[in-house]
Design an enzyme around this catalytic site. Sequence first.
Site, PDB file in Angstrom:
ATOM      1  N   CYS A 172      -4.133   0.635  -2.616  1.00  0.00           N
ATOM      2  CA  CYS A 172      -3.962  -0.590  -1.835  1.00  0.00           C
ATOM      3  C   CYS A 172      -2.898  -1.496  -2.462  1.00  0.00           C
ATOM      4  CB  CYS A 172      -5.261  -1.377  -1.772  1.00  0.00           C
ATOM      5  SG  CYS A 172      -6.607  -0.561  -0.925  1.00  0.00           S
ATOM      6  N   CYS A 213     -10.186  -4.949   0.358  1.00  0.00           N
ATOM      7  CA  CYS A 213     -11.321  -4.028   0.350  1.00  0.00           C
ATOM      8  C   CYS A 213     -12.176  -4.258  -0.899  1.00  0.00           C
ATOM      9  CB  CYS A 213     -10.831  -2.581   0.412  1.00  0.00           C
ATOM     10  SG  CYS A 213     -10.258  -1.939  -1.167  1.00  0.00           S
ATOM     11  N   CYS A 224     -10.602  -3.345  -4.329  1.00  0.00           N
ATOM     12  CA  CYS A 224      -9.619  -4.329  -4.804  1.00  0.00           C
ATOM     13  C   CYS A 224     -10.306  -5.601  -5.284  1.00  0.00           C
ATOM     14  CB  CYS A 224      -8.624  -4.649  -3.694  1.00  0.00           C
ATOM     15  SG  CYS A 224      -7.529  -3.262  -3.341  1.00  0.00           S
ATOM     16  N   ASN A 230       0.840  -1.203   0.000  1.00  0.00           N
ATOM     17  CA  ASN A 230       0.000   0.000   0.000  1.00  0.00           C
ATOM     18  C   ASN A 230       0.875   1.253   0.000  1.00  0.00           C
ATOM     19  OD1 ASN A 230       0.593  -0.885   2.674  1.00  0.00           O
ATOM     20  ND2 ASN A 230      -1.024   0.387   3.527  1.00  0.00           N
ATOM     21  N   ILE A 231       0.405   2.249  -0.723  1.00  0.00           N
ATOM     22  CA  ILE A 231       1.136   3.515  -0.849  1.00  0.00           C
ATOM     23  C   ILE A 231       0.163   4.638  -0.521  1.00  0.00           C
ATOM     24  CG2 ILE A 231       2.478   5.002  -2.387  1.00  0.00           C
ATOM     25  CD1 ILE A 231       3.086   2.464  -4.082  1.00  0.00           C
ATOM     26  N   ASN A 254      -1.020   8.597   0.832  1.00  0.00           N
ATOM     27  CA  ASN A 254      -0.781   9.954   0.331  1.00  0.00           C
ATOM     28  C   ASN A 254      -1.355  10.947   1.324  1.00  0.00           C
ATOM     29  OD1 ASN A 254      -1.560  12.442  -1.542  1.00  0.00           O
ATOM     30  ND2 ASN A 254      -0.041  11.226  -2.620  1.00  0.00           N
ATOM     31  N   ALA A 255      -0.705  12.105   1.438  1.00  0.00           N
ATOM     32  CA  ALA A 255      -1.184  13.154   2.340  1.00  0.00           C
ATOM     33  C   ALA A 255      -2.606  13.574   1.982  1.00  0.00           C
ATOM     34  CB  ALA A 255      -0.241  14.353   2.282  1.00  0.00           C
ATOM     35  N   GLU A 260      -3.023  -4.671  -3.140  1.00  0.00           N
ATOM     36  CA  GLU A 260      -3.525  -5.609  -4.160  1.00  0.00           C
ATOM     37  C   GLU A 260      -3.583  -4.941  -5.526  1.00  0.00           C
ATOM     38  OE1 GLU A 260      -4.802  -4.771  -1.236  1.00  0.00           O
ATOM     39  OE2 GLU A 260      -6.071  -6.347  -0.400  1.00  0.00           O
ATOM     40  N   TYR A 316      -5.552  11.859   1.496  1.00  0.00           N
ATOM     41  CA  TYR A 316      -5.851  10.463   1.851  1.00  0.00           C
ATOM     42  C   TYR A 316      -6.492   9.601   0.757  1.00  0.00           C
ATOM     43  CZ  TYR A 316      -4.950  11.947   6.729  1.00  0.00           C
ATOM     44  OH  TYR A 316      -4.400  12.433   7.885  1.00  0.00           O
TER      45      TYR A 316
HETATM   46  N1  THU Z   1      -5.326  -1.347   2.372  1.00  0.00           N
HETATM   47  C1  THU Z   1      -4.766  -2.185   1.442  1.00  0.00           C
HETATM   48  O1  THU Z   1      -3.617  -2.005   1.029  1.00  0.00           O
HETATM   49  N2  THU Z   1      -5.533  -3.209   0.977  1.00  0.00           N
HETATM   50  C2  THU Z   1      -6.826  -3.454   1.365  1.00  0.00           C
HETATM   51  O2  THU Z   1      -7.512  -4.259   0.748  1.00  0.00           O
HETATM   52  C3  THU Z   1      -7.361  -2.750   2.540  1.00  0.00           C
HETATM   53  C4  THU Z   1      -6.676  -1.477   2.875  1.00  0.00           C
HETATM   54  C5  THU Z   1      -4.518  -0.230   2.871  1.00  0.00           C
HETATM   55  C6  THU Z   1      -4.991   1.121   2.408  1.00  0.00           C
HETATM   56  C7  THU Z   1      -4.455   2.014   3.511  1.00  0.00           C
HETATM   57  O3  THU Z   1      -3.113   2.363   3.198  1.00  0.00           O
HETATM   58  C8  THU Z   1      -4.432   1.135   4.747  1.00  0.00           C
HETATM   59  O4  THU Z   1      -4.554  -0.207   4.267  1.00  0.00           O
HETATM   60  C9  THU Z   1      -5.563   1.416   5.721  1.00  0.00           C
HETATM   61  O5  THU Z   1      -6.784   1.431   5.088  1.00  0.00           O
END
Ligand code: THU
Length: 132
Positions: free
Chosen positions: A55, A86, A89, A44-45, A47-48, A57, A50
């Site tokens: 994600c 989520c 994804c 996951n990356i 950002n300021a 995936e 939000y």
């Molecule tokens: N996140 C994922 O990378 N994958 C998901 O399927 C659920 C959420 C990340 C997004 C965010 O950086 C952090 O988890 C909290 O939501």
Amino acid sequence: MTSTDRALIDAAIDASRRAYAPYSNYFVGAALRASDGTVYQGCNIENASYPVTICAERVALVKAVSEGVREFDAIAVVTHNGGSPCGMCRQMLFEFAPNLRLIIADFEGKVYYDLRLSEMLMHGFGPSKLEH
Ligand code: THU
């Protein structure tokens, strides 16, 4: 669970170490295995701003698709507590691989779910609905 599946979980754990998550501190790693065996990692990356966050995936998926790869067998997703993908994804993965195997695990390699994407996204909306 084969040694190849275990290697996929390990690749997801490895990817999670590169997560950029200074706002949530929720670190996610993904490893997407294409039908030819190639593994695409994602983290996951954040950002300021939000909502700009992406994600793990989807990072793995866009890396693969942008390299011309569209057929997938399995994805491993790891977090500290076995969080599942989520909705956004799930939908994006469903486009390419409704039958994708999902292995949801934690950083210790404990598996929480091992099932098909179509079970996590029941009656999903896919490309066939737009055929005419
Ligand atoms: N996140 C994922 O990378 N994958 C998901 O399927 C659920 C959420 C990340 C997004 C965010 O950086 C952090 O988890 C909290 O939501």
